[in-house]
Scaffold this motif. Structure first.
Motif, short mmCIF file in Angstrom:
data_model
loop_
_atom_site.label_atom_id
_atom_site.label_comp_id
_atom_site.label_asym_id
_atom_site.label_seq_id
_atom_site.Cartn_x
_atom_site.Cartn_y
_atom_site.Cartn_z
N LEU A 91 0.94 -0.72 0.18
CA LEU A 91 -0.09 -0.03 -0.22
C LEU A 91 1.09 1.08 -0.15
N LEU A 92 0.39 2.36 -0.63
CA LEU A 92 1.33 3.34 -0.64
C LEU A 92 0.62 4.24 0.89
N GLU A 93 1.74 4.79 0.84
CA GLU A 93 1.25 6.31 2.37
C GLU A 93 1.86 7.73 2.08
N ASN A 94 1.49 8.35 1.55
CA ASN A 94 2.33 10.00 1.15
C ASN A 94 3.53 9.72 0.02
N ASP A 95 2.53 9.21 -0.72
CA ASP A 95 3.30 8.49 -2.08
C ASP A 95 4.68 7.98 -1.83
N LEU A 96 4.65 7.25 -0.39
CA LEU A 96 5.47 6.22 -0.84
C LEU A 96 5.07 4.86 0.16
N ILE A 97 5.98 3.58 -0.87
CA ILE A 97 5.50 2.57 -0.49
C ILE A 97 5.51 2.19 1.06
N SER A 98 4.48 2.00 1.33
CA SER A 98 4.52 1.48 2.74
C SER A 98 4.71 0.46 3.27
N ASN A 99 5.30 -0.78 4.61
CA ASN A 99 5.13 -1.72 5.05
C ASN A 99 3.70 -3.14 5.23
N LYS A 100 2.78 -1.87 4.59
CA LYS A 100 1.46 -2.52 5.47
C LYS A 100 0.99 -3.65 3.42
N THR A 101 0.66 -4.50 3.61
CA THR A 101 0.48 -4.93 2.46
C THR A 101 -1.55 -5.73 2.78
N LYS A 102 -1.46 -6.08 1.63
CA LYS A 102 -2.82 -7.08 1.08
C LYS A 102 -2.77 -7.86 -0.04
N ASP A 174 9.79 4.94 -3.89
CA ASP A 174 10.87 5.06 -2.50
C ASP A 174 9.53 4.43 -1.25
N THR A 175 10.45 4.17 -0.85
CA THR A 175 9.65 3.08 0.62
C THR A 175 9.47 4.36 1.46
N SER A 176 8.38 3.55 2.81
CA SER A 176 9.04 4.98 4.12
C SER A 176 9.96 4.72 4.15
N PHE A 183 22.32 5.27 -4.29
CA PHE A 183 22.35 3.15 -4.69
C PHE A 183 21.79 2.57 -3.38
N GLU A 184 21.30 2.83 -2.24
CA GLU A 184 20.30 1.67 -1.28
C GLU A 184 19.15 1.65 -1.29
N LYS A 185 18.79 2.30 -2.83
CA LYS A 185 16.86 2.56 -2.93
C LYS A 185 17.01 1.06 -2.94
N GLU A 186 16.07 0.47 -2.42
CA GLU A 186 15.37 -0.55 -2.31
C GLU A 186 14.66 -0.87 -4.03
N GLY A 187 14.95 -1.95 -4.72
CA GLY A 187 14.39 -2.04 -5.92
C GLY A 187 16.14 -1.59 -6.61
#
Length: 206
Positions: A91-102, A174-176, A183-187
């Motif tokens: 799920l997105l929160e404030n345009d960032l990818i959160s740790n919440k999933t469905k 970007d993740t939260s 260089f450390e960005k996820e993915g």
């Protein structure tokens, strides 16, 4: 930015974008990005070629944003993934990818479409076992998207829009918990100096 047409045939076109003084102000790496489109029968192949010309490691992400027209009622369509799997999305929160999933629920192996699925914006799948997805129209195959080179996928539409976006991705927003270091960005992908990266996906009318 505007790409330059560098090659064409009766059924293909190659477009190129190269780094310049303006891109270097925001992204300090020299590169060439080629987009290669090829028509073959009822299939459109879209290939990405990233060429590192910077003399140092180049961090990048790349992905697609094709919108597929749905001429019938939106609810007449469904997704059918290549494999039976748990369809966990982030799920997105404030345009960032959160740790919440469905988990995207399926009915007889398909995902019926409705606008409520996208009320919180895109469905973001970081990793899928399936490497292709078929859109069904009234239970019959309509369009297939094959994305073997892409580990991640985004699905998106706007409320009441007559289309669905099926977006193969290498990398994502970007993740939260992002550190701010590219260089450390996820993915993120890292391309060595003077190396070339290729990836391709295919859209087929069925």
């Amino acid at each position: 930015m505007e790409f330059q047409l560098v090659e064409k045939t009766e059924n293909s076109a190659v477009f190129s974008l190269e780094s310049n003084s303006e891109t270097l102000k925001k992204y300090p790496f020299e590169f060439e990005l080629q987009l290669i489109y090829t028509l073959e029968d009822t299939s459109l192949h879209i290939e990405y070629k990233v060429i590192n010309k910077s003399g140092k490691k180049l961090p990048f992400s790349i992905g697609a944003h094709p919108a597929i027209a749905l001429p019938e009622n939106f609810e007449d369509y469904a997704f059918k993934f290549e494999k039976e799997e748990v369809l966990k999305y982030y799920l997105l929160e404030n345009d960032l990818i959160s740790n919440k999933t469905k988990v995207l629920e399926t009915t007889n192996g398909t995902v019926p479409l409705n606008y409520q699925l996208f009320e919180n914006d895109a469905l973001i799948f970081k990793a899928l076992e399936s490497k292709s997805l078929t859109i069904l129209e009234k239970s019959k195959p309509y369009i297939n998207v094959d994305f073997k080179d892409f580990p991640s996928l985004g699905l998106w539409t706007k409320d009441q829009a007559p289309f669905i976006c099926v977006e193969p991705w290498l990398g994502y927003s970007d993740t939260s918990e992002n550190s701010g270091d590219l260089f450390e960005k996820e993915g993120i992908l890292i391309l060595d100096s003077d190396q070339t990266f290729n990836s391709k996906f295919t859209i087929t009318i069925l």
